[in-house]
Design an enzyme around this catalytic site. Sequence first.
Site, PDB file in Angstrom:
ATOM      1  N   HIS A 268       0.856  -1.195   0.000  1.00 12.17           N
ATOM      2  CA  HIS A 268       0.000   0.000   0.000  1.00 12.17           C
ATOM      3  C   HIS A 268       0.887   1.239   0.000  1.00 12.17           C
ATOM      4  O   HIS A 268       1.944   1.249   0.613  1.00 12.17           O
ATOM      5  CB  HIS A 268      -0.891   0.015   1.250  1.00 12.17           C
TER       6      HIS A 268
ATOM      7  N   ASP B  88      -8.030  -5.076  -0.139  1.00  9.81           N
ATOM      8  CA  ASP B  88      -8.518  -5.933  -1.230  1.00  9.81           C
ATOM      9  C   ASP B  88      -8.179  -7.401  -1.046  1.00  9.81           C
ATOM     10  O   ASP B  88      -8.598  -8.236  -1.848  1.00  9.81           O
ATOM     11  CB  ASP B  88      -7.919  -5.436  -2.553  1.00  9.81           C
TER      12      ASP B  88
HETATM   13  C1  SDX Z   1      -6.220   0.101  -2.875  1.00 11.53           C
HETATM   14  O1  SDX Z   1      -4.345   4.606  -2.076  1.00 11.53           O
HETATM   15  C2  SDX Z   1      -5.310   4.009  -1.424  1.00 11.53           C
HETATM   16  O2  SDX Z   1      -5.712   4.422  -0.356  1.00 11.53           O
HETATM   17  C3  SDX Z   1      -5.918   2.799  -2.145  1.00 11.53           C
HETATM   18  C4  SDX Z   1      -6.955   1.977  -1.365  1.00 11.53           C
HETATM   19  C5  SDX Z   1      -8.236   2.747  -1.108  1.00 11.53           C
HETATM   20  O3  SDX Z   1      -8.968   2.374  -0.186  1.00 11.53           O
HETATM   21  O4  SDX Z   1      -8.548   3.661  -1.924  1.00 11.53           O
HETATM   22  O5  SDX Z   1      -6.397   1.541  -0.133  1.00 11.53           O
HETATM   23  C6  SDX Z   1      -7.358   0.737  -2.156  1.00 11.53           C
HETATM   24  O6  SDX Z   1      -5.989   0.443  -4.004  1.00 11.53           O
HETATM   25  C7  SDX Z   1      -5.347  -0.884  -2.145  1.00 11.53           C
HETATM   26  C8  SDX Z   1      -4.138  -1.366  -3.017  1.00 11.53           C
HETATM   27  C9  SDX Z   1      -4.639  -2.472  -3.948  1.00 11.53           C
HETATM   28  N1  SDX Z   1      -3.563  -2.841  -4.909  1.00 11.53           N
HETATM   29  C10 SDX Z   1      -2.944  -4.036  -4.836  1.00 11.53           C
HETATM   30  O7  SDX Z   1      -3.137  -4.857  -3.945  1.00 11.53           O
HETATM   31  C11 SDX Z   1      -1.994  -4.309  -5.991  1.00 11.53           C
HETATM   32  C12 SDX Z   1      -0.663  -4.869  -5.468  1.00 11.53           C
HETATM   33  N2  SDX Z   1       0.061  -3.789  -4.739  1.00 11.53           N
HETATM   34  C13 SDX Z   1       0.859  -2.918  -5.467  1.00 11.53           C
HETATM   35  O8  SDX Z   1       0.945  -2.939  -6.814  1.00 11.53           O
HETATM   36  C14 SDX Z   1       1.461  -1.746  -4.704  1.00 11.53           C
HETATM   37  O9  SDX Z   1       1.793  -2.180  -3.456  1.00 11.53           O
HETATM   38  C15 SDX Z   1       0.608  -0.522  -4.619  1.00 11.53           C
HETATM   39  C16 SDX Z   1       0.145  -0.092  -5.966  1.00 11.53           C
HETATM   40  C17 SDX Z   1      -0.586  -0.785  -3.748  1.00 11.53           C
HETATM   41  C18 SDX Z   1       1.456   0.573  -3.989  1.00 11.53           C
HETATM   42  O10 SDX Z   1       2.396   0.914  -4.902  1.00 11.53           O
HETATM   43  P1  SDX Z   1       3.563   1.972  -4.539  1.00 11.53           P
HETATM   44  O11 SDX Z   1       3.256   2.696  -3.280  1.00 11.53           O
HETATM   45  O12 SDX Z   1       3.837   2.770  -5.755  1.00 11.53           O
HETATM   46  O13 SDX Z   1       4.747   1.065  -4.167  1.00 11.53           O
HETATM   47  P2  SDX Z   1       5.758   0.438  -5.210  1.00 11.53           P
HETATM   48  O14 SDX Z   1       4.987  -0.172  -6.347  1.00 11.53           O
HETATM   49  O15 SDX Z   1       6.826   1.442  -5.512  1.00 11.53           O
HETATM   50  O16 SDX Z   1       6.377  -0.762  -4.346  1.00 11.53           O
HETATM   51  C19 SDX Z   1       7.416  -0.493  -3.410  1.00 11.53           C
HETATM   52  C20 SDX Z   1       8.295  -1.734  -3.492  1.00 11.53           C
HETATM   53  C21 SDX Z   1       8.717  -2.068  -4.926  1.00 11.53           C
HETATM   54  O17 SDX Z   1       9.959  -2.725  -4.858  1.00 11.53           O
HETATM   55  P3  SDX Z   1      11.308  -1.828  -5.182  1.00 11.53           P
HETATM   56  O18 SDX Z   1      11.098  -1.223  -6.569  1.00 11.53           O
HETATM   57  O19 SDX Z   1      11.380  -0.784  -4.084  1.00 11.53           O
HETATM   58  O20 SDX Z   1      12.427  -2.840  -5.126  1.00 11.53           O
HETATM   59  O21 SDX Z   1       7.551  -2.890  -3.033  1.00 11.53           O
HETATM   60  C22 SDX Z   1       7.381  -3.810  -4.103  1.00 11.53           C
HETATM   61  C23 SDX Z   1       7.698  -3.078  -5.402  1.00 11.53           C
HETATM   62  O22 SDX Z   1       8.222  -3.962  -6.365  1.00 11.53           O
HETATM   63  N3  SDX Z   1       5.990  -4.223  -4.065  1.00 11.53           N
HETATM   64  C24 SDX Z   1       5.550  -5.465  -4.212  1.00 11.53           C
HETATM   65  C25 SDX Z   1       4.161  -5.390  -4.057  1.00 11.53           C
HETATM   66  N4  SDX Z   1       3.793  -4.122  -3.837  1.00 11.53           N
HETATM   67  C26 SDX Z   1       4.940  -3.394  -3.843  1.00 11.53           C
HETATM   68  N5  SDX Z   1       6.201  -6.631  -4.455  1.00 11.53           N
HETATM   69  C27 SDX Z   1       5.423  -7.727  -4.544  1.00 11.53           C
HETATM   70  N6  SDX Z   1       4.075  -7.752  -4.396  1.00 11.53           N
HETATM   71  C28 SDX Z   1       3.410  -6.591  -4.153  1.00 11.53           C
HETATM   72  N7  SDX Z   1       2.087  -6.590  -4.011  1.00 11.53           N
END
Ligand code: SDX
Length: 432
Positions: free
Chosen positions: A308, A366
């Site tokens: 998140h 989610d």
């Molecule tokens: C919702 O914003 C809100 O409030 C949203 C929400 C709401 O109520 O409105 O809470 C609802 O959208 C919840 C999130 C649902 N999405 C997912 O579950 C999809 C999977 N998660 C991600 O794609 C990700 O974690 C996000 C999109 C939720 C957050 O993305 P960020 O903040 O841009 O973080 P990032 O993608 O830069 O990740 C940081 C690191 C990365 O590694 P590095 O590049 O630093 O090496 O963490 C890793 C990412 O690769 N990472 C994951 C991961 N999520 C982040 N690795 C594996 N699995 C994951 N799910």
Amino acid sequence: MSSKNAFLTFEGSDKAIPLNIVSGSDGPDTLDITSLYKEAGVFTYDPGFLSTASCNSSITYIDGDKGILRYRGYPIEQLAEQSSFLEVAHLLMYGELPKKTELNDFSNIITRHTMINESLLRFFEGFHYDAHPMAMVIGVVGSLSAFYHDSTDIKNPRHREISAHRLISKMPTIAAAAYKHNRGEPVIYPRNDLSYAGNLLHMMMATPCEDYVIDPLAEKALDLLFILHADHEQNASTSTMRLAGSSGSNPFACVAAGASSLWGPAHGGANEAVLNMLKEIGHASNVEKYIAKAKDKDDPFRLMGFGHRVYKNYDPRAKIIREVCYEVLNKLADANNPLFELAMNLEEQAVSDDYFVEKNLYPNVDYYSGIIYRALGIPESMFTVMFAIARTAGWVSHWMEMLDDPRHRIGRPRQLYQGAAIRDYVPLEQRA
Ligand code: SDX
């Protein structure tokens, strides 16, 4: 809002530019940079808005490190335990928990706006039977503005309020009609004797051949899921709603824009993606392989429902939903639901893995919600639609808050330009 100063200096210059530090009632202070470009001729650069407050708001407060979520100051845990979705919708819109008469009046208003114009029902005939319900909902909710010429003066607070009521009321009806179109079944009309969640279940599950008896546990579980999904500060879809509304667009078009943003798998589309991921993993013996894939930089696979932007701790909503999962599955569906077992196994292994611990990746809202929706008989394709129904309360509340502020302006970010320098046009015949 109290304020003190920070000073910006640049190498090679002794000029110190004062920038107001503005404190809110809770959470991090903000650096007011509204005068930065004028004073220093520079923009700030923050793609993804990791360090940017786009507005001031009094609706929802989140502390990602502590896993705190409050609607108008009330902890989500207390609202989940004691409130109802319509009471929360009133709280988000008006800022206060309603008195008994206010809740009764609000519930009556919402109940009596649930029907949609019969002409709108014909819109669904234009979609293939297997159109994704989010595509249908986005198309139809955006079309509502064609039916309400009597209340689209967004400068009129009463028009804004009526439109907000209509959107909260009609989203379930539009959602259920999309679901029925997918099933090739006739639309079931809303009923004024049912609760908000009960009405949606009835519109989705009843048929003309036999009535549908609403299970109180299903009704309560759905209402709770709506409370938990109602708002979440300046998330992508709410920010989209605000940006669309800042130009003066009508609220129906803005909700269609917000729902379009919510549909993405990185946002509200994740609940559908979680179920598809669990089905792909299939069995606990595959969990280790998939966790390795999620950690592999060269593998696009991510653990959907994990991570998140704000929460670097457990999403408080995920904890509540997981508890409801136990209750719903034990009473409504099969207690040993293999997908729930697999989800818990995957969570247990992921949260103890160094990669996830170091990156603060925990289950988000989610992760478990889809398992409950399935136990209620709601298919994966409808999961994000459920999210959109609930988040409409938050979207319209933020839209009203923005337009209630006379200082609001159209949102128009700038950029860091990295394109070509000026160059002359080359006629076609002279191009190599
Ligand atoms: C919702 O914003 C809100 O409030 C949203 C929400 C709401 O109520 O409105 O809470 C609802 O959208 C919840 C999130 C649902 N999405 C997912 O579950 C999809 C999977 N998660 C991600 O794609 C990700 O974690 C996000 C999109 C939720 C957050 O993305 P960020 O903040 O841009 O973080 P990032 O993608 O830069 O990740 C940081 C690191 C990365 O590694 P590095 O590049 O630093 O090496 O963490 C890793 C990412 O690769 N990472 C994951 C991961 N999520 C982040 N690795 C594996 N699995 C994951 N799910």
